[in-house]
Motif scaffolding. Structure first.
Motif, PDB file in Angstrom:
ATOM      1  N   GLU A  80       4.432  31.352  39.620  1.00 19.69           N
ATOM      2  CA  GLU A  80       5.782  30.858  39.367  1.00 19.69           C
ATOM      3  C   GLU A  80       6.188  29.851  40.432  1.00 19.69           C
ATOM      4  O   GLU A  80       5.868  30.003  41.610  1.00 19.69           O
ATOM      5  CB  GLU A  80       6.779  32.019  39.352  1.00 19.69           C
ATOM      6  CG  GLU A  80       8.201  31.605  38.972  1.00 19.69           C
ATOM      7  CD  GLU A  80       9.151  32.783  38.862  1.00 19.69           C
ATOM      8  OE1 GLU A  80      10.366  32.551  38.697  1.00 19.69           O
ATOM      9  OE2 GLU A  80       8.693  33.943  38.941  1.00 19.69           O
ATOM     10  N   LEU A  81       6.900  28.813  40.007  1.00 21.14           N
ATOM     11  CA  LEU A  81       7.435  27.794  40.904  1.00 21.14           C
ATOM     12  C   LEU A  81       8.923  27.623  40.648  1.00 21.14           C
ATOM     13  O   LEU A  81       9.390  27.751  39.511  1.00 21.14           O
ATOM     14  CB  LEU A  81       6.744  26.444  40.683  1.00 21.14           C
ATOM     15  CG  LEU A  81       5.242  26.351  40.952  1.00 21.14           C
ATOM     16  CD1 LEU A  81       4.721  24.988  40.495  1.00 21.14           C
ATOM     17  CD2 LEU A  81       4.935  26.573  42.424  1.00 21.14           C
ATOM     18  N   TRP A  82       9.679  27.318  41.721  1.00 19.38           N
ATOM     19  CA  TRP A  82      11.087  26.958  41.594  1.00 19.38           C
ATOM     20  C   TRP A  82      11.239  25.464  41.841  1.00 19.38           C
ATOM     21  O   TRP A  82      10.578  24.899  42.728  1.00 19.38           O
ATOM     22  CB  TRP A  82      11.923  27.720  42.630  1.00 19.38           C
ATOM     23  CG  TRP A  82      11.969  29.201  42.415  1.00 19.38           C
ATOM     24  CD1 TRP A  82      11.811  29.868  41.240  1.00 19.38           C
ATOM     25  CD2 TRP A  82      12.179  30.209  43.417  1.00 19.38           C
ATOM     26  NE1 TRP A  82      11.921  31.225  41.437  1.00 19.38           N
ATOM     27  CE2 TRP A  82      12.145  31.460  42.761  1.00 19.38           C
ATOM     28  CE3 TRP A  82      12.412  30.169  44.793  1.00 19.38           C
ATOM     29  CZ2 TRP A  82      12.331  32.662  43.439  1.00 19.38           C
ATOM     30  CZ3 TRP A  82      12.583  31.366  45.480  1.00 19.38           C
ATOM     31  CH2 TRP A  82      12.551  32.596  44.804  1.00 19.38           C
ATOM     32  N   SER A  83      12.100  24.825  41.075  1.00 16.05           N
ATOM     33  CA  SER A  83      12.340  23.402  41.290  1.00 16.05           C
ATOM     34  C   SER A  83      13.012  23.197  42.639  1.00 16.05           C
ATOM     35  O   SER A  83      13.815  24.025  43.086  1.00 16.05           O
ATOM     36  CB  SER A  83      13.211  22.826  40.175  1.00 16.05           C
ATOM     37  OG  SER A  83      14.539  23.313  40.276  1.00 16.05           O
ATOM     38  N   TRP A  84      12.683  22.102  43.289  1.00 19.47           N
ATOM     39  CA  TRP A  84      13.266  21.796  44.594  1.00 19.47           C
ATOM     40  C   TRP A  84      14.785  21.698  44.498  1.00 19.47           C
ATOM     41  O   TRP A  84      15.504  22.168  45.387  1.00 19.47           O
ATOM     42  CB  TRP A  84      12.669  20.492  45.111  1.00 19.47           C
ATOM     43  CG  TRP A  84      13.000  20.207  46.540  1.00 19.47           C
ATOM     44  CD1 TRP A  84      13.946  19.331  46.999  1.00 19.47           C
ATOM     45  CD2 TRP A  84      12.420  20.790  47.697  1.00 19.47           C
ATOM     46  NE1 TRP A  84      13.974  19.336  48.368  1.00 19.47           N
ATOM     47  CE2 TRP A  84      13.040  20.223  48.822  1.00 19.47           C
ATOM     48  CE3 TRP A  84      11.405  21.742  47.889  1.00 19.47           C
ATOM     49  CZ2 TRP A  84      12.692  20.581  50.120  1.00 19.47           C
ATOM     50  CZ3 TRP A  84      11.064  22.091  49.174  1.00 19.47           C
ATOM     51  CH2 TRP A  84      11.713  21.512  50.274  1.00 19.47           C
ATOM     52  N   LYS A  85      15.256  21.120  43.415  1.00 18.97           N
ATOM     53  CA  LYS A  85      16.699  20.947  43.237  1.00 18.97           C
ATOM     54  C   LYS A  85      17.427  22.288  43.243  1.00 18.97           C
ATOM     55  O   LYS A  85      18.554  22.395  43.740  1.00 18.97           O
ATOM     56  CB  LYS A  85      16.971  20.210  41.920  1.00 18.97           C
ATOM     57  CG  LYS A  85      18.437  19.934  41.648  1.00 18.97           C
ATOM     58  CD  LYS A  85      18.623  19.178  40.344  1.00 18.97           C
ATOM     59  CE  LYS A  85      20.103  18.923  40.053  1.00 18.97           C
ATOM     60  NZ  LYS A  85      20.287  18.180  38.768  1.00 18.97           N
ATOM     61  N   SER A  86      16.795  23.338  42.736  1.00 19.33           N
ATOM     62  CA  SER A  86      17.459  24.634  42.611  1.00 19.33           C
ATOM     63  C   SER A  86      17.546  25.389  43.932  1.00 19.33           C
ATOM     64  O   SER A  86      18.281  26.369  44.030  1.00 19.33           O
ATOM     65  CB  SER A  86      16.735  25.499  41.578  1.00 19.33           C
ATOM     66  OG  SER A  86      15.479  25.948  42.075  1.00 19.33           O
ATOM     67  N   VAL A  87      16.812  24.929  44.964  1.00 22.67           N
ATOM     68  CA  VAL A  87      16.805  25.657  46.246  1.00 22.67           C
ATOM     69  C   VAL A  87      17.120  24.781  47.455  1.00 22.67           C
ATOM     70  O   VAL A  87      17.317  25.294  48.561  1.00 22.67           O
ATOM     71  CB  VAL A  87      15.434  26.348  46.487  1.00 22.67           C
ATOM     72  CG1 VAL A  87      15.196  27.439  45.463  1.00 22.67           C
ATOM     73  CG2 VAL A  87      14.295  25.325  46.472  1.00 22.67           C
ATOM     74  N   SER A  88      17.161  23.477  47.271  1.00 26.66           N
ATOM     75  CA  SER A  88      17.239  22.566  48.417  1.00 26.66           C
ATOM     76  C   SER A  88      18.501  22.744  49.260  1.00 26.66           C
ATOM     77  O   SER A  88      18.483  22.465  50.461  1.00 26.66           O
ATOM     78  CB  SER A  88      17.142  21.105  47.940  1.00 26.66           C
ATOM     79  OG  SER A  88      18.208  20.801  47.059  1.00 26.66           O
ATOM     80  N   ASP A  89      19.605  23.227  48.663  1.00 30.87           N
ATOM     81  CA  ASP A  89      20.845  23.364  49.428  1.00 30.87           C
ATOM     82  C   ASP A  89      20.961  24.699  50.153  1.00 30.87           C
ATOM     83  O   ASP A  89      21.929  24.934  50.872  1.00 30.87           O
ATOM     84  CB  ASP A  89      22.056  23.150  48.517  1.00 30.87           C
ATOM     85  CG  ASP A  89      22.196  24.221  47.451  1.00 30.87           C
ATOM     86  OD1 ASP A  89      21.201  24.946  47.192  1.00 30.87           O
ATOM     87  OD2 ASP A  89      23.291  24.338  46.869  1.00 30.87           O
TER      88      ASP A  89
END
Length: 224
Positions: A121-130
């Motif tokens: 599984e991968l999470w998008s960078w946008k969903s965790v970057s903040d």
């Protein structure tokens, strides 16, 4: 070798062009010194600089549940995994499984001889970057038939991932195709030691989700 991920619920199949293992990535100088001392006890020489970016064979990244390694001196380390492909960046979970006996002679070679297990599984960078620094990594090893806590920490203990991405030159490497990088780890509770089963987790408390992966190491005979 094709790796089949799920990225935010959608399938993502990748044939990696490059794989990097970033080492000595602790943000706290005292923590780096502790890890250096921890490995020095195993005979591992101090690094020439921090961080370092070890290039290893792309096919070492694996999702297989069983890893085969020569001898019984290998062990895992939970690490964040960066995957960059076609202008998109993802965060995943991997283990920098390493031959500790060989590490005393050459860290670079020790990284190369073991496969690097990763979750699917991968999470998008946008969903965790903040809120990257809130993300928690944990690992366990099986000892005496029980799962024992082995590592735990947040990404706040590791150098900013954006700095590691820049330092490794991931953007340029991604021009050749998909690239992945393991980004460093934390000290082991009770010291670095081998185990035949390794479990790891990455938790995103803000979004109430987690990625887990578990694998077994099958020790091959060390024939001289």
């Amino acid at each position: 070798m094709t790796l089949n991920f799920r990225a935010e619920g959608a399938p993502l199949s990748l044939d990696l062009s490059h794989l990097i293992v970033a080492g000595w990535t602790g943000r706290d100088a005292d923590a780096i010194a502790h890890h250096i001392e921890e490995l020095a006890a195993l005979g591992v020489p101090a690094p020439s600089a921090t961080p370092l970016y070890y290039r290893v064979a792309a096919q070492l990244l694996t999702q297989a549940p069983v890893l085969e390694a020569v001898g019984n001196e290998t062990s895992g380390e939970v690490e964040p995994l960066i995957v960059a492909v076609e202008g998109r960046t993802y965060l995943g979970l991997a283990s920098d499984h390493t031959d500790r006996a060989l590490e005393a002679h050459s860290v670079a070679l020790s990284k190369q001889v073991c496969a690097k297990p990763c979750a699917s599984e991968l999470w998008s960078w946008k969903s965790v970057s903040d809120h990257l620094e809130e993300i928690v990594l944990r690992s366990w090893i099986e000892e005496g038939g029980e799962w024992v806590p082995y590592q735990e920490g947040t990404l706040a203990a590791i150098r900013p991932l954006t700095d590691l991405i820049a330092g490794a030159g991931l953007a340029d490497l991604a021009d050749d195709g998909p690239v992945a990088m393991l980004c460093g780890t934390f000290g082991a509770k009770g010291g670095v030691r081998p185990a035949t089963r390794f479990r790891m987790q990455m938790e995103d408390p803000r979004n109430g989700r987690a990625i887990t992966h578990e694998y077994e190491t099958r020790n091959l005979p060390e024939v001289a």
